[in-house]
Design an enzyme around this catalytic site. Structure first.
Site, PDB file in Angstrom:
ATOM      1  N   GLY A  37      -6.840  -2.966  10.080  1.00 60.91           N
ATOM      2  CA  GLY A  37      -6.017  -3.034  11.306  1.00 60.91           C
ATOM      3  C   GLY A  37      -4.646  -3.660  10.744  1.00 60.91           C
ATOM      4  O   GLY A  37      -4.392  -3.833   9.544  1.00 60.91           O
ATOM      5  N   LEU A  61      -1.939  -2.580  11.527  1.00 58.38           N
ATOM      6  CA  LEU A  61      -1.298  -1.143  10.843  1.00 58.38           C
ATOM      7  C   LEU A  61       0.125  -1.421  10.623  1.00 58.38           C
ATOM      8  O   LEU A  61       1.008  -2.064  11.262  1.00 58.38           O
ATOM      9  CB  LEU A  61      -1.579  -0.233  11.985  1.00 58.38           C
ATOM     10  CG  LEU A  61      -3.056   0.002  12.521  1.00 58.38           C
ATOM     11  CD1 LEU A  61      -3.010   1.086  13.364  1.00 58.38           C
ATOM     12  CD2 LEU A  61      -3.912   0.118  11.101  1.00 58.38           C
ATOM     13  N   HIS A  82      -0.711   2.677   6.807  1.00 56.83           N
ATOM     14  CA  HIS A  82      -1.626   3.222   7.508  1.00 56.83           C
ATOM     15  C   HIS A  82      -1.180   4.569   8.565  1.00 56.83           C
ATOM     16  O   HIS A  82      -2.026   5.531   8.528  1.00 56.83           O
ATOM     17  CB  HIS A  82      -1.944   2.348   8.485  1.00 56.83           C
ATOM     18  CG  HIS A  82      -2.602   0.796   7.679  1.00 56.83           C
ATOM     19  ND1 HIS A  82      -1.867  -0.103   8.087  1.00 56.83           N
ATOM     20  CD2 HIS A  82      -3.762   0.867   7.015  1.00 56.83           C
ATOM     21  CE1 HIS A  82      -2.615  -0.868   7.274  1.00 56.83           C
ATOM     22  NE2 HIS A  82      -3.693  -0.585   6.853  1.00 56.83           N
ATOM     23  N   GLY A 125      -5.186   5.029   0.929  1.00 53.79           N
ATOM     24  CA  GLY A 125      -3.689   4.780   0.382  1.00 53.79           C
ATOM     25  C   GLY A 125      -3.911   4.506  -1.267  1.00 53.79           C
ATOM     26  O   GLY A 125      -4.917   3.656  -1.554  1.00 53.79           O
ATOM     27  N   LYS A 158      -2.144   2.538  -2.783  1.00 57.92           N
ATOM     28  CA  LYS A 158      -1.474   1.351  -2.880  1.00 57.92           C
ATOM     29  C   LYS A 158      -2.898   0.502  -3.255  1.00 57.92           C
ATOM     30  O   LYS A 158      -2.716  -0.363  -4.278  1.00 57.92           O
ATOM     31  CB  LYS A 158      -1.099   0.634  -1.563  1.00 57.92           C
ATOM     32  CG  LYS A 158      -0.201  -0.439  -1.965  1.00 57.92           C
ATOM     33  CD  LYS A 158      -1.160  -1.767  -1.909  1.00 57.92           C
ATOM     34  CE  LYS A 158      -1.079  -2.419  -0.232  1.00 57.92           C
ATOM     35  NZ  LYS A 158      -1.883  -3.594  -0.554  1.00 57.92           N
ATOM     36  N   ASP A 159      -3.954   1.089  -2.807  1.00 51.84           N
ATOM     37  CA  ASP A 159      -5.373   0.319  -3.350  1.00 51.84           C
ATOM     38  C   ASP A 159      -5.930   1.253  -4.223  1.00 51.84           C
ATOM     39  O   ASP A 159      -6.888   1.874  -4.040  1.00 51.84           O
ATOM     40  CB  ASP A 159      -6.303  -0.071  -2.040  1.00 51.84           C
ATOM     41  CG  ASP A 159      -5.798  -0.866  -1.140  1.00 51.84           C
ATOM     42  OD1 ASP A 159      -5.315  -2.031  -1.498  1.00 51.84           O
ATOM     43  OD2 ASP A 159      -5.422  -0.482   0.023  1.00 51.84           O
ATOM     44  N   MET A 161       3.888  -1.636   1.497  1.00 51.25           N
ATOM     45  CA  MET A 161       3.603  -1.861   2.653  1.00 51.25           C
ATOM     46  C   MET A 161       2.262  -2.481   2.514  1.00 51.25           C
ATOM     47  O   MET A 161       1.254  -1.945   1.562  1.00 51.25           O
ATOM     48  CB  MET A 161       3.465  -0.840   3.502  1.00 51.25           C
ATOM     49  CG  MET A 161       4.699   0.025   3.758  1.00 51.25           C
ATOM     50  SD  MET A 161       5.618  -0.631   5.104  1.00 51.25           S
ATOM     51  CE  MET A 161       6.827   0.319   5.316  1.00 51.25           C
ATOM     52  N   SER A 162       2.081  -3.688   3.198  1.00 46.54           N
ATOM     53  CA  SER A 162       0.593  -4.234   3.023  1.00 46.54           C
ATOM     54  C   SER A 162       0.699  -5.081   4.299  1.00 46.54           C
ATOM     55  O   SER A 162       1.546  -5.853   4.863  1.00 46.54           O
ATOM     56  CB  SER A 162       0.619  -5.103   1.706  1.00 46.54           C
ATOM     57  OG  SER A 162      -0.505  -5.984   2.053  1.00 46.54           O
ATOM     58  N   ARG A 199      -0.594  -7.830   4.416  1.00 48.72           N
ATOM     59  CA  ARG A 199      -0.666  -9.053   3.983  1.00 48.72           C
ATOM     60  C   ARG A 199       0.683  -9.536   3.787  1.00 48.72           C
ATOM     61  O   ARG A 199       1.103 -10.726   3.418  1.00 48.72           O
ATOM     62  CB  ARG A 199      -1.535  -9.223   2.609  1.00 48.72           C
ATOM     63  CG  ARG A 199      -3.312  -9.407   2.961  1.00 48.72           C
ATOM     64  CD  ARG A 199      -3.925  -9.618   1.703  1.00 48.72           C
ATOM     65  NE  ARG A 199      -5.346  -9.943   2.097  1.00 48.72           N
ATOM     66  CZ  ARG A 199      -6.387  -9.035   1.662  1.00 48.72           C
ATOM     67  NH1 ARG A 199      -5.806  -8.006   1.239  1.00 48.72           N
ATOM     68  NH2 ARG A 199      -7.494  -9.475   1.982  1.00 48.72           N
TER      69      ARG A 199
END
Lengths: 280, 280
Positions: A31, A33, A37, A147, A149-150, A184-185, A187
């Protein structure tokens, strides 16, 4: 768009969609987002008739002292954004729906979870593999979207799907970045303005590493040191790791001969940020 | 009846059966079938349109020094017996089909695997849960059938199916016994005649425990001691464990208030035999 909070509701939806021959795409998220996402949802919508976005801040993938409690949540905003890019269902179960009393089963992917975030966050990928297995079993998607990114998470999921003979396709989607390069994150919301500015060293150092690699550098230690030096120039950043491993096996390498994952994790204030690039 | 050795063949068969609305039953076995297995197939055939019997001596559920190498195998005999009771498919993959190079994903069911065979055979249930997960993902059965002889295994599978949201029903079928009471087991083939005779103390002591329980005895320690004493009378038997736990949670109990699993494992010569009863 439907918002479901129970496994039974999602199963009923999926069964009806399948009964008329529709394909199902799943976008698992925690979530809050962002554009990364939303890009997963767009890709899913291109490939599948129905797209289910799961929104679940999964407690089993957080370690003690991590940010489980303060992880940002905003279901109304997530629903609005998901619907805007074509999601058909949001699956937002409470913790007790996913982990009822007496719960005791976990999925372990070994070896490729030993380094990087697996080392920095013991138990993290066990939690990820477990919740993703559950989501796969609940939704039984044709395609699931993650993604880049991870990066290590994507490799773990791919390994798990292959090893456990899960009958679905995993698609890994390119990292979406802010115009200035920051990955983008969810966090990123933790970042104070000066931390936000300092954090640009992550993507900047990865771009520089790509340049020297393209120029012919194949020595993993030298590329790694170049990244470390660039990040250390920012006093607000504290390096968790900067590592280069073979891709997708995640084995240690000295010389970069095949594809290699250059991945890093950095702490600044309350935030722990990760980013990566595949050198090939 | 078809005999398949690859995952792709089984998947194709299942897809075609499903496409004409047929239900699928799965009977996972390690082969060398006996009447207990055949009863599973009969029950499966009653419930499902198509019955798939997997025959796979799963290396990940054997510990060092156990009987993986000498575990009895006879595919021709198994095929004949399976066909005789209505099986439609035998799935008999080679080890490399199930665990190709680089394999590294395992399913762990905690807590209920701490006692009994879980304690006596470390890693055993991890191997069981992993291979059963794979078989479930390959076959995607509507119903899967397991024998009550492996009581803890049946509880582990049920727990795993619930925890990981696997969309299927697990049926546990009553233990089938020889006329003299010995529980059917592929490992009974290891028994020399005197060991075979001594092994009758297993079922005899369980029957005696049921009698004293039905007569009102609720003290777990006393029932356990009664079983131990009866087995110890047989010099050829060496007790591995005799234990009573709550059923199905497998928690330690002093007084038997709800259902309780009385389970035992005994070694004699090259064989390790298990048996159990649920006191209720």
């Amino acid at each position: 768009m439907f918002i479901y909070h129970t496994i039974a509701e999602v199963r009923r939806y999926v069964r009806e969609a399948r009964s008329i021959g529709q394909s199902i795409g799943l976008v698992p998220t925690m979530g809050y987002l962002h554009e990364g996402h939303l890009e997963l949802v767009r890709q899913a919508k291109k490939r599948c008739d129905k797209v289910i976005v799961s929104i679940f801040v999964n407690p089993t993938q957080f370690g003690p002292g991590e940010d489980l409690e303060r992880y940002p949540r905003d279901l109304d905003r997530d629903a609005r954004l998901s619907e805007g890019v074509g999601a058909d269902v949001i699956f937002n179960p409470p913790v007790a729906e996913m982990y009822p009393a007496g719960y005791c089963t976990y999925v372990d992917v070994e070896r490729i979870t030993e380094h990087l975030c697996g080392q920095a966050r013991p138990g993290h990928f066990r939690g990820v593999a477990t919740v993703v297995t559950k989501l796969f079993n609940i939704v039984r998607p044709d395609v699931a979207f993650f993604g880049q990114k991870d990066a290590q998470q994507a490799l773990v999921i791919n390994r798990m799907v292959a090893d456990l003979d899960m009958d679905l396709e995993v698609v890994t989607v390119t990292t979406v970045r802010e115009p200035d390069g920051l990955a983008m994150s969810s966090r990123n919301v933790y970042l104070e303005p000066e931390q936000r500015r300092a954090a640009l060293a992550l993507s900047r150092s990865l771009r520089r590493a790509e340049e020297v690699f393209q120029a012919g550098e194949r020595d993993a230690a030298r590329i790694r040191q170049l990244v470390i030096d660039m990040i250390k120039k920012e006093a607000l950043l504290e390096i968790d790791y900067v590592e280069i491993y073979s891709h997708p096996e995640l084995e240690p390498i000295d010389q970069i001969e095949g594809p290699a994952l250059l991945a890093l994790a950095v702490k600044t204030g309350r935030a722990r940020l990760i980013d990566n690039t595949v050198l090939r």
